[in-house]
Design a protein around this motif. Structure first.
Motif, PDB file in Angstrom:
ATOM      1  N   LEU A 148       0.823  -1.206   0.000  1.00 39.95           N
ATOM      2  CA  LEU A 148       0.000   0.000   0.000  1.00 39.95           C
ATOM      3  C   LEU A 148       0.860   1.261   0.000  1.00 39.95           C
ATOM      4  CD1 LEU A 148      -2.986  -0.563   2.476  1.00 39.95           C
ATOM      5  CD2 LEU A 148      -3.059  -0.398  -0.009  1.00 39.95           C
ATOM      6  N   LEU A 149       1.896   1.254   0.829  1.00 37.02           N
ATOM      7  CA  LEU A 149       2.765   2.429   0.924  1.00 37.02           C
ATOM      8  C   LEU A 149       3.547   2.640  -0.367  1.00 37.02           C
ATOM      9  CD1 LEU A 149       4.117   1.944   4.551  1.00 37.02           C
ATOM     10  CD2 LEU A 149       2.445   3.634   3.795  1.00 37.02           C
ATOM     11  N   GLU A 150       4.067   1.563  -0.916  1.00 31.42           N
ATOM     12  CA  GLU A 150       4.897   1.690  -2.113  1.00 31.42           C
ATOM     13  C   GLU A 150       4.070   2.051  -3.344  1.00 31.42           C
ATOM     14  OE1 GLU A 150       8.792  -1.032  -1.109  1.00 31.42           O
ATOM     15  OE2 GLU A 150       7.145  -1.987  -2.204  1.00 31.42           O
ATOM     16  N   SER A 151       2.787   1.710  -3.336  1.00 33.06           N
ATOM     17  CA  SER A 151       1.922   2.055  -4.474  1.00 33.06           C
ATOM     18  C   SER A 151       1.325   3.452  -4.325  1.00 33.06           C
ATOM     19  CB  SER A 151       0.787   1.043  -4.597  1.00 33.06           C
ATOM     20  OG  SER A 151      -0.105   1.150  -3.493  1.00 33.06           O
ATOM     21  N   ASP A 152       1.591   4.068  -3.172  1.00 31.08           N
ATOM     22  CA  ASP A 152       1.042   5.398  -2.873  1.00 31.08           C
ATOM     23  C   ASP A 152      -0.481   5.381  -2.998  1.00 31.08           C
ATOM     24  OD1 ASP A 152       1.429   7.982  -1.987  1.00 31.08           O
ATOM     25  OD2 ASP A 152       1.551   8.837  -3.991  1.00 31.08           O
ATOM     26  N   ASP A 153      -1.091   4.327  -2.490  1.00 31.82           N
ATOM     27  CA  ASP A 153      -2.538   4.159  -2.544  1.00 31.82           C
ATOM     28  C   ASP A 153      -3.230   5.323  -1.830  1.00 31.82           C
ATOM     29  OD1 ASP A 153      -5.244   3.288  -1.833  1.00 31.82           O
ATOM     30  OD2 ASP A 153      -4.616   1.302  -2.503  1.00 31.82           O
ATOM     31  N   PRO A 154      -4.147   6.032  -2.513  1.00 26.21           N
ATOM     32  CA  PRO A 154      -4.820   7.176  -1.887  1.00 26.21           C
ATOM     33  C   PRO A 154      -5.672   6.781  -0.687  1.00 26.21           C
ATOM     34  CG  PRO A 154      -5.850   6.641  -3.988  1.00 26.21           C
ATOM     35  CD  PRO A 154      -4.588   5.843  -3.913  1.00 26.21           C
ATOM     36  N   GLY A 155      -6.035   5.509  -0.607  1.00 25.94           N
ATOM     37  CA  GLY A 155      -6.838   5.043   0.516  1.00 25.94           C
ATOM     38  C   GLY A 155      -6.130   5.193   1.851  1.00 25.94           C
ATOM     39  N   VAL A 156      -4.791   5.150   1.824  1.00 25.95           N
ATOM     40  CA  VAL A 156      -4.032   5.309   3.064  1.00 25.95           C
ATOM     41  C   VAL A 156      -4.214   6.724   3.608  1.00 25.95           C
ATOM     42  CG1 VAL A 156      -1.748   5.225   4.130  1.00 25.95           C
ATOM     43  CG2 VAL A 156      -2.352   3.567   2.357  1.00 25.95           C
ATOM     44  N   GLY A 157      -4.063   7.713   2.738  1.00 31.85           N
ATOM     45  CA  GLY A 157      -4.235   9.093   3.166  1.00 31.85           C
ATOM     46  C   GLY A 157      -5.653   9.376   3.638  1.00 31.85           C
ATOM     47  N   GLU A 158      -6.638   8.781   2.955  1.00 39.87           N
ATOM     48  CA  GLU A 158      -8.037   8.983   3.340  1.00 39.87           C
ATOM     49  C   GLU A 158      -8.314   8.369   4.704  1.00 39.87           C
ATOM     50  OE1 GLU A 158     -10.084   7.177   0.121  1.00 39.87           O
ATOM     51  OE2 GLU A 158      -9.517   8.723  -1.342  1.00 39.87           O
ATOM     52  N   ALA A 159      -7.793   7.161   4.925  1.00 42.58           N
ATOM     53  CA  ALA A 159      -7.996   6.502   6.219  1.00 42.58           C
ATOM     54  C   ALA A 159      -7.265   7.248   7.330  1.00 42.58           C
ATOM     55  CB  ALA A 159      -7.511   5.061   6.147  1.00 42.58           C
ATOM     56  N   ALA A 195      -6.714  10.474   7.465  1.00 47.40           N
ATOM     57  CA  ALA A 195      -7.498  11.668   7.775  1.00 47.40           C
ATOM     58  C   ALA A 195      -8.744  11.319   8.591  1.00 47.40           C
ATOM     59  CB  ALA A 195      -7.892  12.376   6.489  1.00 47.40           C
ATOM     60  N   THR A 196      -9.377  10.200   8.243  1.00 49.19           N
ATOM     61  CA  THR A 196     -10.577   9.773   8.962  1.00 49.19           C
ATOM     62  C   THR A 196     -10.252   9.442  10.409  1.00 49.19           C
ATOM     63  OG1 THR A 196     -11.605   8.905   6.958  1.00 49.19           O
ATOM     64  CG2 THR A 196     -12.399   8.034   9.054  1.00 49.19           C
ATOM     65  N   ARG A 197      -9.157   8.726  10.612  1.00 51.97           N
ATOM     66  CA  ARG A 197      -8.765   8.350  11.977  1.00 51.97           C
ATOM     67  C   ARG A 197      -8.355   9.580  12.788  1.00 51.97           C
ATOM     68  NH1 ARG A 197      -6.708   3.249  13.249  1.00 51.97           N
ATOM     69  NH2 ARG A 197      -4.552   3.942  13.484  1.00 51.97           N
ATOM     70  N   GLN A 198      -7.665  10.503  12.162  1.00 53.38           N
ATOM     71  CA  GLN A 198      -7.278  11.716  12.872  1.00 53.38           C
ATOM     72  C   GLN A 198      -8.509  12.529  13.262  1.00 53.38           C
ATOM     73  OE1 GLN A 198      -4.403  13.759  10.463  1.00 53.38           O
ATOM     74  NE2 GLN A 198      -2.795  12.264  10.839  1.00 53.38           N
ATOM     75  N   ALA A 199      -9.491  12.575  12.374  1.00 53.42           N
ATOM     76  CA  ALA A 199     -10.725  13.306  12.687  1.00 53.42           C
ATOM     77  C   ALA A 199     -11.465  12.641  13.846  1.00 53.42           C
ATOM     78  CB  ALA A 199     -11.621  13.370  11.447  1.00 53.42           C
ATOM     79  N   MET A 200     -11.461  11.331  13.859  1.00 54.36           N
ATOM     80  CA  MET A 200     -12.104  10.595  14.941  1.00 54.36           C
ATOM     81  C   MET A 200     -11.398  10.867  16.274  1.00 54.36           C
ATOM     82  SD  MET A 200     -12.766   6.490  15.161  1.00 54.36           S
ATOM     83  CE  MET A 200     -13.655   5.764  16.541  1.00 54.36           C
ATOM     84  N   ALA A 201     -10.062  10.845  16.233  1.00 55.59           N
ATOM     85  CA  ALA A 201      -9.283  11.127  17.439  1.00 55.59           C
ATOM     86  C   ALA A 201      -9.529  12.548  17.921  1.00 55.59           C
ATOM     87  CB  ALA A 201      -7.797  10.910  17.162  1.00 55.59           C
ATOM     88  N   GLU A 202      -9.566  13.490  16.988  1.00 58.75           N
ATOM     89  CA  GLU A 202      -9.797  14.891  17.347  1.00 58.75           C
ATOM     90  C   GLU A 202     -11.170  15.068  17.984  1.00 58.75           C
ATOM     91  OE1 GLU A 202      -9.812  19.347  15.274  1.00 58.75           O
ATOM     92  OE2 GLU A 202      -9.278  17.578  14.102  1.00 58.75           O
ATOM     93  N   LYS A 203     -12.170  14.384  17.444  1.00 65.86           N
ATOM     94  CA  LYS A 203     -13.515  14.474  18.004  1.00 65.86           C
ATOM     95  C   LYS A 203     -13.546  13.931  19.430  1.00 65.86           C
ATOM     96  CE  LYS A 203     -18.319  13.152  17.098  1.00 65.86           C
ATOM     97  NZ  LYS A 203     -19.234  12.449  16.152  1.00 65.86           N
TER      98      LYS A 203
END
Length: 224
Positions: free
Chosen positions: A152-163, A165-173
């Motif tokens: 996933l990291l080597e393919s620069d999969d955009p899903g990693v960045g999206e996940a 951001a989602t987890r950070q938003a959850m933590a922030e909430k």
């Protein structure tokens, strides 16, 4: 008479570059091993972005803080870390790459996230290697057999960045809703409602943690 164990759910909020989170590692490992516990690690991104430079003043401040953590928890902050990480004038204090790597682990083998996080901590504080370097992080994940996360990291999969951001938003909430101001932080789910626990519990004797949290039938005290 035998009865099924009650399941206790917790969120563990952390940042891979947080020295206090490294200090809490023995308690977190102990908690994770409790049969009745479901522990959800959540990378907050607290130190992601910004890329603070490793100036002599900041390095001195960090080392002084690290010594407090070592004294309180017994965790090792090696001379290799002091010389090669804190002493690197080109170094940056930015957990973006490590948080991204751990997000890839969460997406592929979520049960291995804490193991990977602990290894990334040791990489910095004991081995004296730069755990802000994506190439170093990929090597660590590969050594742990986390090949899908590496892909996933080597393919620069955009899903990693999206996940991420989602987890950070959850933590922030969670942090905003519960008045949590930093990490590490432990949040208990009580009838589906999140309740922040005193973070000092993560720095007490790990052997007493289950009793302090009321996780066993013979526990004398509970933390609310």
């Amino acid at each position: 008479m035998w009865r099924p164990a009650e399941v206790h759910e917790f969120f563990y909020l952390y940042d891979p570059l947080c020295g206090w989170c490294y200090g809490a590692a023995p308690a977190v490992v102990k908690l994770e091993l409790e049969p009745s516990v479901m522990l959800h690690p959540l990378a907050t991104g607290l130190f992601a972005g910004g890329g603070r430079s490793m100036t002599p003043d900041f390095a001195a401040y960090a080392w002084k803080n690290d010594q407090r953590i070592a004294q309180l928890t017994g965790q090792v902050f090696s001379e290799a870390y002091r010389e090669k990480v804190l002493g690197d004038p080109a170094g940056r204090f930015d957990s973006t790459a490590a948080t991204r790597a751990l997000t890839a682990v969460h997406l592929t083998e979520p049960a291995k996230e804490l193991e990977a996080m602990h290894r990334i901590q040791l990489l910095r504080y004991v081995d004296g290697q730069d755990n802000t370097d994506p190439a170093v992080l990929v090597s660590v994940l590969r050594d742990l057999g986390l090949d899908e996360a590496v892909a996933l990291l080597e393919s620069d999969d955009p899903g990693v960045g999206e996940a991420m951001a989602t987890r950070q938003a959850m933590a922030e909430k969670l942090m905003q809703g519960l008045g949590i101001r930093g990490v590490p932080a432990l949040v208990r789910l009580e009838e589906g409602r999140p309740v922040a626990l005193p973070n000092t519990i993560l720095f007490e004797e790990p052997a007493t943690l289950a009793a302090r949290l009321g996780l066993r039938p013979d526990a004398e005290e509970d933390i609310r």
